[in-house]
Design an enzyme around this catalytic site. Structure first.
Site, mmCIF file in Angstrom:
data_model
loop_
_atom_site.group_PDB
_atom_site.id
_atom_site.type_symbol
_atom_site.label_atom_id
_atom_site.label_comp_id
_atom_site.label_asym_id
_atom_site.label_seq_id
_atom_site.Cartn_x
_atom_site.Cartn_y
_atom_site.Cartn_z
ATOM 1 N N ASP A 111 46.622 41.550 41.846
ATOM 2 C CA ASP A 111 46.777 41.840 40.426
ATOM 3 C C ASP A 111 45.903 40.950 39.566
ATOM 4 O OD1 ASP A 111 48.547 39.533 41.518
ATOM 5 O OD2 ASP A 111 49.524 39.305 39.629
ATOM 6 N N GLU A 112 45.657 41.592 38.387
ATOM 7 C CA GLU A 112 44.901 40.746 37.254
ATOM 8 C C GLU A 112 43.695 39.844 37.906
ATOM 9 O OE1 GLU A 112 48.669 39.814 34.165
ATOM 10 O OE2 GLU A 112 48.576 38.354 36.034
#
Ligand code: NGO
Length: 514
Positions: free
Chosen positions: A325-326
Site C-alpha cells: 500500500d501507499e
C-alpha cells in the site's frame, strides 16, 4: 426487643423462606435471540431448559476444545465439570460426526437432559461452543465463581459460515502490543467466530518480529513507536506462542511485512537497503508514503528472501501479507516489478500472498488475494483483477475510524463509522462489478496510530467488530439492523463481565447495568 429489630428479623425470615421455596420461579434462560453472529437457523423448544449443575460432566472428541469450555465453566460456576471418557446422560457432549456445511459448521442441540454440539471438524466444534457460551447466563464468562443458576434455552441451532475468511487486523507496528495484549484480543474476537488475525508486523515506526539473519530489524528498528512511545518486538518463540494460542481458538495468524513502502524502520536498521547507502533516522510520526526499499539493488531481494523465508518457517498458516500500500515514493514501473518479484519469493517459500489492493498495479499471481481498503464501491481495477478479494472498505470496516466527531481516539480520513454504518453493507455486492463468488471474506483492520492500550483496542473494536463478524459469518438473508441491534445489546452485559471496555453507542438499547 425494639420494633425495628423485630421488623428486621421478620424481613430476614421472609427472605430466607422465599429463596428456599421450591416453588420460586426458575431463572429464565437467555434464549436464542442474543447470538452474534446470527446463526443460519435457530429453533427454540418452548418450555425446555437445560441446567448446568454440580453434577454436569463434559465429554469431548477434541480435548483442546472441551478443555477450554470446562475451564471456563469451572471458573465461573465453581462446579467440578469433569471431562469424562464417554458421553454421560445429563452432561455436555462435543462430538465429531456429520453435519452439512463443511469444516466450520456445527449443530447444537439443547434438551432438558443434555447439550450436544456436533461438527465435522474441530473448527466446527469450537464454533458451536462459542454459540453455547452466548446462550449461557452472562456470569458464565466471569473469571470468579458466581452464584448461578445456569439455565440454557432448549432447542436446536444449525449453523455454517457465509465466508471462509473472517478476519481482524491489529497494527502492532505503530504501537507495540505485548503477547498478553494480543492474546486478550484473540480471546475477545474468537467469541464472534473470527478465524484469521492479521498482524501488521512492520511499518515506518517499528519492526516487530525477530529475523535472525537481520538482527537489527528488531533490536534497532523495533525500538520506537508513534509519538516516542515504547517500542518492542516478538521473539520467534513469542510469535510461535501467539500462533499456537490463536490456533487453539480456531484463528490463523496472517503476518504482514509491508513492502516496498512503509519501510523506514528497516531502512534505518540497514543502510545498504537505501539507494544512497545512508540509513535515515528512526521515525515516530504518522505520515505515510515517504519510505521505499531500493528496488534496483539486488541486496533488497536477498533481504526480502531472508525475511519472508524466516517468517514463513514459523507461520503454519497459508498466507503471507506483503502490504504493497501507499508506495508513493516508488516509481510505478519499479513498484510493479518489485511486487512481482516479492510475490515470487513468497510463493517460493510455499505461501499464498495477500496484498493491499494497490497490488493490482503490479501483476497479482493467480493465487494472490487482494485486500480492498478503498472508500468507494466503484473501483474497477480491483473488481476487474479477477482475484479473490478480502473486503475491508475503510469507510465501513476500519476500526480506527472515529464513531462520531466527539470520539477521542481514532482518525476520520475515511469518515465517521457508527455501529449502523459498520453493519449496513453487503460484502458480497459492495464493490461494483465484483462477482460475489470472488469475495473470500471480510476483515476489520485496527490501525494504531492513536491506539496505545488494550482498553483503547476494545473501545474501537466493540461493538463494531461483532457487526463485521456477522457480515462475514451470517447469510445475507438474515441481515436485519433492527434485530441485530437487539442481539448486539445482549452482548453488553457479557462484555461487562469480561471487562471489555466497549463504546456504549447510543444506537443500541444496552440492558440496564451493562
Ligand atoms: C491506510 C494506510 C495505513 C494507515 C491507515 C489508517 C492502509 C492499507 N494503509 O490503510 O498505513 O495506518 O490507513 O487508517
Amino acid at each position: 426487643m425494639s420494633l425495628r429489630t423485630v421488623l428486621v428479623l421478620v424481613a430476614a425470615l421472609v427472605a430466607t423462606s422465599v429463596s428456599a421455596s421450591p416453588s420460586a420461579p426458575a431463572a429464565a434462560p437467555l434464549g436464542f435471540g442474543g447470538v452474534v453472529p446470527v446463526p443460519v437457523s435457530a429453533t427454540p423448544a418452548a418450555g425446555v431448559t437445560y441446567q448446568i449443575t454440580s453434577s454436569t460432566s463434559l465429554y469431548t472428541d477434541v480435548p483442546a476444545v472441551g478443555d477450554q469450555l470446562a475451564r471456563q465453566l469451572r471458573r465461573s460456576t465453581g462446579y467440578p465439570v469433569p471431562i469424562v471418557a464417554a458421553p454421560a446422560a445429563g452432561g455436555i457432549s462435543l462430538r465429531l460426526g456429520s453435519v452439512s456445511g463443511g469444516d466450520e459448521a456445527y449443530q447444537l442441540d439443547v434438551t432438558a437432559t443434555g447439550i450436544t454440539v456436533l461438527a465435522n471438524r474441530a473448527a466446527g466444534l469450537f464454533n458451536g461452543v462459542q454459540t453455547l457460551r452466548q446462550l449461557l447466563p452472562y456470569a458464565a464468562d466471569s473469571a470468579t465463581v458466581q452464584p448461578g443458576p445456569w439455565p440454557v434455552q432448549g432447542g436446536r441451532i444449525t449453523d455454517a459460515p457465509r465466508y471462509a475468511y473472517r478476519g481482524a487486523m491489529l497494527d502492532v507496528a505503530r504501537h507495540f502490543f505485548p503477547v498478553a495484549a494480543v492474546q486478550r484480543y484473540i480471546d475477545q474476537i474468537a467469541l464472534y467466530k473470527i478465524n484469521y488475525l492479521h498482524l501488521h508486523l512492520s511499518d515506518d515506526q517499528g519492526w516487530r518480529i525477530v529475523i535472525d539473519s537481520r538482527p537489527r530489524l528488531a533490536t534497532y528498528g523495533g525500538s520506537t513507536a508513534v509519538g516516542g512511545d515504547p517500542g518492542g518486538y516478538y521473539t520467534k518463540a513469542q510469535y510461535q506462542e501467539l500462533v499456537a494460542y490463536a490456533a487453539a481458538r480456531n484463528i490463523t495468524i496472517v503476518p504482514e511485512i509491508d513492502l516496498p513502502g512503509h519501510t523506514n524502520a528497516a531502512l534505518a536498521s540497514y543502510a545498504e537497503l537505501n539507494c544512497n547507502g545512508v540509513a535515515p533516522p528512526l521515525y515516530t510520526g504518522t505520515d505515510v508514503g515517504f519510505s521505499t526499499l531500493c528496488t534496483s539493488k539486488e541486496i533488497t531481494y536477498t533481504f526480502i528472501d531472508q525475511v519472508l523465508g524466516e517468517l514463513a518457517a514459523i507461520t503454519p498458516g497459508p498466507y503471507l501479507h506483503l502490504g504493497g500500500d501507499e508506495a508513493s515514493s516508488t516509481k510505478p514501473a519499479d513498484y510493479a516489478a518489485f511486487m512481482n518479484r516479492a510475490q515470487a519469493i513468497a510463493a517460493a517459500h510455499g505461501k499464498t500472498v495477500i496484498g493491499w489492493h494497490d497490488i493490482v498495479k503490479a501483476t497479482p499471481l493467480p493465487s494472490t488475494v487482494v485486500q480492498y481498503w478503498g472508500t468507494t464501491p466503484k473501483d474497477s481495477a480491483v473488481a476487474g483483477a479477477g482475484r479473490k478479494v478480502i473486503m475491508s472498505p475503510a469507510s465501513r470496516a476500519y476500526l480506527d475510524m472515529k464513531y462520531n466527531s466527539r470520539t477521542q481516539l481514532g482518525q476520520d480520513w475515511a469518515g465517521l463509522i457508527e455501529v449502523k454504518d459498520a453493519y449496513g453493507w453487503n460484502p458480497g455486492s459492495y464493490l461494483t462489478g465484483l462477482p460475489s463468488q470472488q469475495v473470500l471474506g471480510v476483515e476489520a483492520p485496527l490501525w494504531t496510530e492513536t491506539i496505545r492500550t488494550s482498553a483503547d483496542i476494545e473501545y474501537m473494536a466493540f461493538p463494531r467488530l461483532p457487526a463485521l463478524a456477522e457480515l462475514a459469518w451470517s447469510p445475507y438473508g438474515k441481515h436485519d439492523w433492527t434485530a441485530f441491534k437487539k442481539r448486539l445489546g445482549a452482548q453488553g452485559p457479557r462484555w461487562r463481565v469480561m471487562g471489555v471496555n466497549y463504546y456504549h453507542s447510543g444506537q443500541i438499547a444496552w440492558p440496564a447495568g451493562s
